[in-house]
Design a protein around this motif. Structure first.
Motif, mmCIF file in Angstrom:
data_model
loop_
_atom_site.group_PDB
_atom_site.id
_atom_site.type_symbol
_atom_site.label_atom_id
_atom_site.label_comp_id
_atom_site.label_asym_id
_atom_site.label_seq_id
_atom_site.Cartn_x
_atom_site.Cartn_y
_atom_site.Cartn_z
ATOM 1 N N PHE A 9 -52.681 46.889 21.721
ATOM 2 C CA PHE A 9 -53.196 46.980 20.357
ATOM 3 C C PHE A 9 -53.568 48.417 20.008
ATOM 4 O O PHE A 9 -53.208 48.930 18.935
ATOM 5 N N LEU A 10 -54.292 49.078 20.894
ATOM 6 C CA LEU A 10 -54.744 50.439 20.600
ATOM 7 C C LEU A 10 -53.576 51.416 20.544
ATOM 8 O O LEU A 10 -53.566 52.336 19.711
ATOM 9 N N LEU A 11 -52.587 51.237 21.412
ATOM 10 C CA LEU A 11 -51.415 52.107 21.366
ATOM 11 C C LEU A 11 -50.630 51.884 20.068
ATOM 12 O O LEU A 11 -50.143 52.844 19.451
ATOM 13 N N GLU A 12 -50.507 50.637 19.650
ATOM 14 C CA GLU A 12 -49.829 50.342 18.382
ATOM 15 C C GLU A 12 -50.610 50.892 17.198
ATOM 16 O O GLU A 12 -50.028 51.428 16.251
ATOM 17 N N ARG A 13 -51.897 50.749 17.239
ATOM 18 C CA ARG A 13 -52.778 51.265 16.175
ATOM 19 C C ARG A 13 -52.588 52.773 16.004
ATOM 20 O O ARG A 13 -52.653 53.301 14.888
ATOM 21 N N ALA A 14 -52.349 53.453 17.122
ATOM 22 C CA ALA A 14 -52.123 54.900 17.091
ATOM 23 C C ALA A 14 -50.664 55.244 16.814
ATOM 24 O O ALA A 14 -50.293 56.414 16.798
ATOM 25 N N ARG A 15 -49.832 54.210 16.614
ATOM 26 C CA ARG A 15 -48.406 54.380 16.320
ATOM 27 C C ARG A 15 -47.693 55.139 17.440
ATOM 28 O O ARG A 15 -46.835 55.975 17.194
ATOM 29 N N GLU A 16 -48.067 54.815 18.672
ATOM 30 C CA GLU A 16 -47.391 55.395 19.823
ATOM 31 C C GLU A 16 -45.983 54.803 19.945
ATOM 32 O O GLU A 16 -45.671 53.766 19.369
ATOM 33 N N ASP A 17 -45.138 55.455 20.727
ATOM 34 C CA ASP A 17 -43.763 54.983 20.908
ATOM 35 C C ASP A 17 -43.745 53.555 21.447
ATOM 36 O O ASP A 17 -44.565 53.176 22.290
ATOM 37 N N THR A 18 -42.780 52.789 20.967
ATOM 38 C CA THR A 18 -42.697 51.374 21.321
ATOM 39 C C THR A 18 -42.610 51.155 22.823
ATOM 40 O O THR A 18 -43.206 50.218 23.372
ATOM 41 N N TYR A 19 -41.874 52.026 23.522
ATOM 42 C CA TYR A 19 -41.684 51.806 24.958
ATOM 43 C C TYR A 19 -42.999 51.880 25.712
ATOM 44 O O TYR A 19 -43.161 51.272 26.786
ATOM 45 N N LYS A 20 -43.975 52.619 25.196
ATOM 46 C CA LYS A 20 -45.277 52.710 25.850
ATOM 47 C C LYS A 20 -46.071 51.410 25.712
ATOM 48 O O LYS A 20 -46.967 51.135 26.496
ATOM 49 N N VAL A 21 -45.747 50.654 24.678
ATOM 50 C CA VAL A 21 -46.488 49.442 24.370
ATOM 51 C C VAL A 21 -45.869 48.220 25.034
ATOM 52 O O VAL A 21 -46.576 47.325 25.520
ATOM 53 N N LYS A 22 -44.548 48.188 25.069
ATOM 54 C CA LYS A 22 -43.850 46.967 25.499
ATOM 55 C C LYS A 22 -44.247 46.532 26.908
ATOM 56 O O LYS A 22 -44.306 45.330 27.196
ATOM 57 N N ALA A 23 -44.509 47.488 27.785
ATOM 58 C CA ALA A 23 -44.858 47.123 29.154
ATOM 59 C C ALA A 23 -46.108 46.256 29.186
ATOM 60 O O ALA A 23 -46.183 45.277 29.951
ATOM 61 N N PHE A 24 -47.087 46.583 28.352
ATOM 62 C CA PHE A 24 -48.340 45.831 28.358
ATOM 63 C C PHE A 24 -48.180 44.478 27.660
ATOM 64 O O PHE A 24 -48.738 43.476 28.106
ATOM 65 N N ARG A 25 -47.409 44.441 26.574
ATOM 66 C CA ARG A 25 -47.141 43.160 25.909
ATOM 67 C C ARG A 25 -46.344 42.237 26.838
ATOM 68 O O ARG A 25 -46.608 41.039 26.910
ATOM 69 N N LYS A 26 -45.367 42.800 27.535
ATOM 70 C CA LYS A 26 -44.541 41.988 28.428
ATOM 71 C C LYS A 26 -45.365 41.455 29.584
ATOM 72 O O LYS A 26 -45.235 40.280 29.981
ATOM 73 N N ALA A 27 -46.235 42.287 30.145
ATOM 74 C CA ALA A 27 -47.085 41.832 31.245
ATOM 75 C C ALA A 27 -48.040 40.741 30.779
ATOM 76 O O ALA A 27 -48.274 39.759 31.494
ATOM 77 N N ALA A 28 -48.584 40.881 29.583
ATOM 78 C CA ALA A 28 -49.485 39.854 29.051
ATOM 79 C C ALA A 28 -48.751 38.532 28.885
ATOM 80 O O ALA A 28 -49.296 37.455 29.200
ATOM 81 N N ALA A 29 -47.505 38.602 28.397
ATOM 82 C CA ALA A 29 -46.715 37.373 28.234
ATOM 83 C C ALA A 29 -46.426 36.720 29.574
ATOM 84 O O ALA A 29 -46.388 35.485 29.686
ATOM 85 N N THR A 30 -46.217 37.528 30.621
ATOM 86 C CA THR A 30 -45.977 36.980 31.958
ATOM 87 C C THR A 30 -47.211 36.269 32.493
ATOM 88 O O THR A 30 -47.127 35.176 33.071
ATOM 89 N N LEU A 31 -48.381 36.882 32.309
ATOM 90 C CA LEU A 31 -49.604 36.343 32.888
ATOM 91 C C LEU A 31 -50.161 35.152 32.116
ATOM 92 O O LEU A 31 -50.850 34.301 32.703
ATOM 93 N N LEU A 32 -49.878 35.090 30.827
ATOM 94 C CA LEU A 32 -50.515 34.086 29.968
ATOM 95 C C LEU A 32 -50.385 32.661 30.502
ATOM 96 O O LEU A 32 -51.377 31.914 30.539
ATOM 97 N N PRO A 33 -49.188 32.204 30.945
ATOM 98 C CA PRO A 33 -49.090 30.809 31.410
ATOM 99 C C PRO A 33 -49.536 30.588 32.860
ATOM 100 O O PRO A 33 -49.570 29.438 33.319
ATOM 101 N N LEU A 34 -49.871 31.655 33.580
ATOM 102 C CA LEU A 34 -50.207 31.511 34.999
ATOM 103 C C LEU A 34 -51.666 31.089 35.178
ATOM 104 O O LEU A 34 -52.545 31.533 34.434
ATOM 105 N N PRO A 35 -51.961 30.279 36.156
ATOM 106 C CA PRO A 35 -53.358 29.937 36.454
ATOM 107 C C PRO A 35 -54.133 31.201 36.836
ATOM 108 O O PRO A 35 -53.611 32.067 37.553
ATOM 109 N N PRO A 36 -55.367 31.333 36.382
ATOM 110 C CA PRO A 36 -56.160 32.526 36.724
ATOM 111 C C PRO A 36 -56.246 32.768 38.234
ATOM 112 O O PRO A 36 -56.263 33.921 38.677
ATOM 113 N N GLU A 37 -56.283 31.678 39.019
ATOM 114 C CA GLU A 37 -56.389 31.831 40.465
ATOM 115 C C GLU A 37 -55.148 32.521 41.047
ATOM 116 O O GLU A 37 -55.245 33.318 41.986
ATOM 117 N N GLN A 38 -53.994 32.226 40.470
ATOM 118 C CA GLN A 38 -52.756 32.843 40.957
ATOM 119 C C GLN A 38 -52.757 34.335 40.654
ATOM 120 O O GLN A 38 -52.342 35.151 41.486
#
Length: 353
Positions: free
Chosen positions: A24-53
């Motif tokens: 969010f903060l990188l997007e708010r600052a209008r940073e390059d997309t490639y800098k942001v995608k890694a964090f969005r992609k990681a969040a999407a990976t973790l979202l369905p996983l059990p917290p214990e995993q």
């Protein structure tokens, strides 16, 4: 957080929230997309996983074995699992977490929503639901989804068939949000191209099914002033047009470079806006600042309505609204003339009256 968090400060939001905050903060600052995608992609990976995993992978040092989780995002996750702010999150908070402007904050507090935003269905970078959830987190009562129309192929503009399918997705998102007991609504919309003759680049039947319609010029921006004026006035007078988007098409900087203003008779266009109740967009993107101040003041003096819009192409860019608010405050525009200060019921009555 009222103070800038430092690395090691307590963090209670969990790993996905930490990753989303960095993005969010990188997007708010209008940073390059490639800098942001890694964090969005990681969040999407973790979202369905059990917290214990996730916690076990952090303890074992195997987070980067998960698809889409790299070293930077793993550092953010490991710290969040330990309940503390990571070094990366602390750094982006320090660099990009403060106020974006000196002024405009009183007016920003009055805005109920935003009438211009894009998802990954056209040229935005995130799914519809992520745009909606972020708008909700920012305190909006409503957010209008306005992906592009078919002619703008470079932006993956939506055909009639794709737009019809998108309406079903908007309905599903709203049903999900309503099940949680909230009152926020994702409103259906479009940023529809104004064609050379002033007609709109989508079927009348589909346009009529939408909540809000933003009409913008994206092609032949260097057209001679007289035909450009006819083109814009025709679009403004179309009963289905609610908002005239970024009227001059200019760019003052940023990754796409600079572009001069389209030439047209601004008085004639704004008089048509005032007569028809079409709002003139105050585009809040810092690289646009459209309309320029002299035209913003002309539209003010001619009695136009306004809409302050983020033109967001990523969730963090939804927070750019304050740039437009600062300009509107400086121009002395009455908040009641800004349609997105209105409650949703009044907005929809205006847009479809």
């Amino acid at each position: 957080m009222s103070e800038v968090p430092r690395a090691g400060d307590p963090w209670e939001g969990g790993p996905v929230a930490a990753l989303r905050r960095v993005a969010f903060l990188l997007e708010r600052a209008r940073e390059d997309t490639y800098k942001v995608k890694a964090f969005r992609k990681a969040a999407a990976t973790l979202l369905p996983l059990p917290p214990e995993q996730v916690a076990e992978a952090a303890r074992a040092g195997t987070l980067t074995d998960l698809p889409g989780v790299g070293r930077s995002s793993a550092e953010v996750v490991a710290a969040a699992v330990d309940g503390v702010v990571s070094e990366r999150l602390a750094r982006v908070e320090a660099e990009h977490g403060g106020p974006l402007t000196q002024g405009g904050h009183d007016l920003r507090a009055l805005l109920r929503g935003d009438l211009h935003s894009h998802s990954d269905w056209s040229d935005g970078g995130s799914p519809i639901e992520e745009m909606a959830f972020t708008a909700l987190e920012l305190g909006h009562d409503y957010q209008v989804l306005t992906d592009h129309s078919p002619r703008l192929k470079v932006a993956r503009g939506l055909s009639a068939e794709r737009l019809a399918r998108q309406l079903d997705v908007v309905t599903a998102v709203n049903e999900h949000l309503a099940a949680g007991g909230g009152t926020f609504a994702l409103l259906s919309g479009i940023e529809v191209d104004i064609l050379d003759d002033g007609s709109l680049d989508q079927t009348e039947e589909l346009l009529g099914r939408l909540d809000v319609r933003v009409a913008s010029v994206h092609s032949k921006l260097a057209m001679d002033a007289e035909p450009m004026t006819r083109r814009m006035v025709a679009a403004v007078r179309n009963p289905l047009t609610n908002v005239l988007g970024h009227c001059t098409g200019r760019l003052t900087g940023g990754s796409r470079g600079t572009r001069g203003e389209s030439r047209f008779d601004a008085r004639a266009v704004f008089e048509a806006c005032a007569e028809t109740g079409t709002a003139v967009e105050i585009n809040a993107r810092p690289e646009r600042r459209d309309p320029p101040t002299r035209l913003l003041e002309l539209a003010r003096d001619l009695g136009c309505l306004f809409s302050i819009d983020s033109d967001a192409h990523a969730p963090g860019q939804l927070d750019l609204l304050v740039h437009g608010c600062e300009r509107a405050e400086a121009a002395g525009i009455d908040p009641d003339r800004i349609v997105n200060t209105w409650p949703r019921e009044r907005l929809l009555a205006w847009a479809n009256g």
